[in-house]
Design an enzyme around this catalytic site. Structure first.
Site, mmCIF file in Angstrom:
data_model
loop_
_atom_site.group_PDB
_atom_site.id
_atom_site.type_symbol
_atom_site.label_atom_id
_atom_site.label_comp_id
_atom_site.label_asym_id
_atom_site.label_seq_id
_atom_site.Cartn_x
_atom_site.Cartn_y
_atom_site.Cartn_z
ATOM 1 N N ASN A 1 64.635 18.528 45.119
ATOM 2 C CA ASN A 1 65.938 19.129 45.393
ATOM 3 C C ASN A 1 66.940 18.043 45.781
ATOM 4 O O ASN A 1 66.622 16.855 45.758
ATOM 5 C CB ASN A 1 65.815 20.201 46.486
ATOM 6 N N LYS B 1 60.536 34.068 61.652
ATOM 7 C CA LYS B 1 59.673 32.897 61.819
ATOM 8 C C LYS B 1 59.445 32.534 63.279
ATOM 9 O O LYS B 1 58.902 31.485 63.587
ATOM 10 C CB LYS B 1 60.249 31.721 61.038
ATOM 11 N N LYS C 1 65.920 34.652 59.332
ATOM 12 C CA LYS C 1 64.943 33.555 59.418
ATOM 13 C C LYS C 1 64.561 33.275 60.870
ATOM 14 O O LYS C 1 63.397 33.032 61.185
ATOM 15 C CB LYS C 1 65.545 32.307 58.777
ATOM 16 N N LYS D 1 50.658 11.729 31.268
ATOM 17 C CA LYS D 1 51.980 12.254 30.930
ATOM 18 C C LYS D 1 51.883 13.301 29.828
ATOM 19 O O LYS D 1 51.230 13.095 28.802
ATOM 20 C CB LYS D 1 52.886 11.108 30.456
ATOM 21 N N ASP E 1 59.678 25.313 48.063
ATOM 22 C CA ASP E 1 59.026 26.612 48.262
ATOM 23 C C ASP E 1 57.915 26.842 47.243
ATOM 24 O O ASP E 1 56.996 27.633 47.476
ATOM 25 C CB ASP E 1 60.047 27.740 48.144
ATOM 26 N N PHE F 1 66.389 24.865 60.075
ATOM 27 C CA PHE F 1 67.663 24.902 59.356
ATOM 28 C C PHE F 1 67.609 26.006 58.313
ATOM 29 O O PHE F 1 66.561 26.241 57.693
ATOM 30 C CB PHE F 1 67.916 23.559 58.661
#
Length: 402
Positions: A209, A341, A337, A289, A279, A323
């Site tokens: 990301n 959590k 969240k 490869k 995730d 975060f």
């Protein structure tokens, strides 16, 4: 916070040098031991004898004036200082410091000292706004130097605007306020995750990301500045922690980050999960490869372990914060969240907002604790954001019932 401190006062060549006389006097009256280093140009504005009389210490100007053969003067002064104040700091001095130039006694000491350095700029309004000066101050701020903003008003050059050296009383107040927070997390062990993870497909491909790790690194550096013992678990980034006291643990995948966070979790007091952990990961990986083929390639993905939720479920004495990087309905998703959590705080980050994205040097967040008390931390540098987050956590920990 000033009493019994060893303070170096660096005076550079500007008309505001006369205010440094009053600053020397007030610091001495507060019980500090003050040693003044002047540039040659500063001595054109104010006599060194004035500072000697006010500080009751010799004044240093010449790098090669070695009064004690058993010591190297500029290293001895650098080691002696508990803190350093530059007032006034001219555009020239700021530029030298940002460029690593050490061509006189003051700049040589500044490169050698490990003390906190407070910079009080003073110059013409247009000089202060010049892009090179702004860039130099931005660089120094990122390196951990502390700025005392100049005031607005009538300047010696006749202009009216920003650039006037802050008054001695305000400089001392700013330094004392900062010093009072320096030990805010003393004795605490802080565990922070940062950066992205990379989920391997084959030897040349992976999913990842846009996280740069800058927010997590800022949190680690500020926690160390506040006196904490810090462990930083980071995914693959190009950053280096500026504080040598930070213990860095490098990982690549979400699974490796999970293991590292759980290894250090039991001994931690504060845990902040700032990493952007994948995730999902490819269900099947390849040792060689994958060659290009005709048609589409479908990669089946499987869930990674939820690091934050597992820590929230396992916590005992730890304060756990996470975060929530969102692009739509950030507060709604962030609160969900926080509760789901079992967190003590959530830092909600609207990454779609201008100036608050992954790779930038600024951010804007909403801090929410488990009582759902909310604090908006508006757009500013990630270092400043990090400090506000850590001070908010510290306050919440003090407010918790024993």
């Amino acid at each position: 916070m000033i009493q019994n401190k060893n303070i170096l006062l660096g005076v550079s060549g500007g008309i505001a040098a006369y205010k440094a006389c009053a600053l020397t006097s007030k610091l001495t009256q507060e019980g500090a031991d003050v040693k003044v280093i002047m540039t040659e140009n500063a001595a054109r504005f104010v006599s060194p004898l004035t500072f000697q009389a006010l500080s009751r210490n010799p004044v240093h100007i010449d790098t090669f004036d070695e009064k004690d053969p058993a010591k190297v003067a500029h290293i001895d002064l650098a080691d002696w200082a508990d803190m350093t104040i530059l007032a006034p700091a001219t555009a020239n001095l700021i530029g030298k410091l940002a460029g690593g130039i050490a061509d006189d006694m003051l700049t040589t000491v500044l490169l050698a000292t490990q003390s906190s350095v407070y910079i009080a700029p003073a110059m013409n309004v247009h000089m202060y706004a010049h892009p090179s000066v702004m860039e130099n101050m931005k660089r120094l701020d990122a390196w951990g130097y502390h700025f005392i903003e100049p005031g607005d008003g009538y300047l010696a050059c006749g202009y009216v605007g920003k650039g006037r050296l802050e008054e001695p009383e305000s400089i001392i107040e700013t330094v004392e306020q900062h010093q009072s927070t320096q030990a805010e997390l003393s004795g605490k062990k802080v565990l922070i995750s940062a950066g992205p993870t990379q989920e391997r497909i084959d030897p040349v491909r992976f999913f990842t990301n846009h996280s740069s790790g800058k927010m997590g690194f800022a949190l680690a550096e500020e926690a160390a500045n506040l006196g904490a013992e810090v462990v930083l678990v980071t995914g693959p980034v190009s950053l280096e922690a500026r504080n040598s006291q930070i213990k860095r643990v490098d990982v690549v995948s979400a699974a490796e980050m999970y293991e590292a966070m759980h290894d250090h979790f039991p001994s931690s007091d504060i845990v902040i999960k700032a990493a952007a952990v994948a995730d999902y990961r490819p269900k099947q990986t390849f040792d060689e490869k994958m060659k290009k083929q005709s048609g589409n390639w479908h990669v089946e993905m499987e869930r990674t372990q939820d690091i934050l939720q597992s820590l929230g479920e396992r916590k005992a004495h730890q304060f756990v914060a996470g975060f929530a990087a969102e692009t739509t309905s950030p507060v709604e998703y962030g609160l969900n969240k926080l509760n789901k959590k079992n967190l003590d705080a959530i830092i909600i980050n609207d990454v779609a907002a201008e100036g608050a994205g992954f790779a930038g040097d600024t951010n804007a967040v909403t801090y929410v604790n488990k009582a759902e008390d909310t604090k908006e931390i508006t757009l500013r540098s990630k270092q400043e954001i990090a400090k506000e987050i850590l001070l908010s956590i510290s306050r919440d920990m003090k407010d918790e019932p024993k």
